[in-house]
Design a protein around this motif. Sequence first.
Motif: not given
Length: 298
Positions: A107-127
């Motif tokens: 399913l399609a998702a997005g990267v917005a809001g994954l991290a603050q002050g750094r690039p988001g990564t695949e390890d970041d859990v969606s908030p």
Amino acid sequence: MRVFVTGASGWIGSATVDELLAAGHEVSGLARSDASAAALAAKGVDVRRGDLDDLDSIRDGAAAADAVVHLANKHDFDNPAVSNAAERAAVQTIGDTLAGSGRRFLLAAGVAGLAQGRPGTEDDVSPSHGPDSPRGGSENLALELVERDVHSVSLRFPPTVHGVADHGFIATISGIARERGVSGFPGDGTNSWSAVHRSDAAKLVALALEKAPAGARLHAIAETGVTTREIAEAIGRAFDLPVASIATEDVVDHFGWIGTFFAMDGRATSAATRELLGWTPSGPTLIEDIDAGAYAPR
């Protein structure tokens, strides 16, 4: 595989369908309009009529498939609650249909809001959790289905999936620049958006269908960050417009609803995805596309 695709005639979906067919898969696609149905049928796709509110059609399409690729979204930015509710209902319906089967669900998702002050990564859990959150919390909902023996995979796309005839965020910002006679960027223009060419995004989806393990979060990111100033300057060159900073307090007035998104930092990386899938983006960059006239009026 027999693959059911929602959003099959959309911007990412139509390119994905081409990749799946080229790989030898049988494809069925959800089509809302006569024009979409005709375009899909011409490619050899088994057309299922319906939209995101037609849960019976979605259920039937998922039940008849070996895998589901869910790319459709209402994208109603004036009524986000409507989009969020439709997205969650569709994901829940697909999940309930596939439960206990071990079948694949991308399913399609997005990267917005994954991290603050750094690039988001695949390890970041969606908030985003729960039906009232962005996209109805659909990514977390889908990944939880792994516990119900659904082979769920999240496809995280950047703020812009670009290319000729793109009608998304960059096309909207380009239209605003032409209308106002100035190509603006928020504040100092240092906030950045990640990006990927449409062809590379479609290739990633096809690879994910074949290779991604259950529970994977994948990033369709070719460029970690392109600054909004660089975007505005490219639009200015493309349409021979002056380029100017738009004060933070004036961003929404100047850009309208998209101003909030344009002022956000949407950076993300894809190192883990590239290593896992052997995905190597090769399409034009965002700035190359703008400079080549991809966003000229048609």
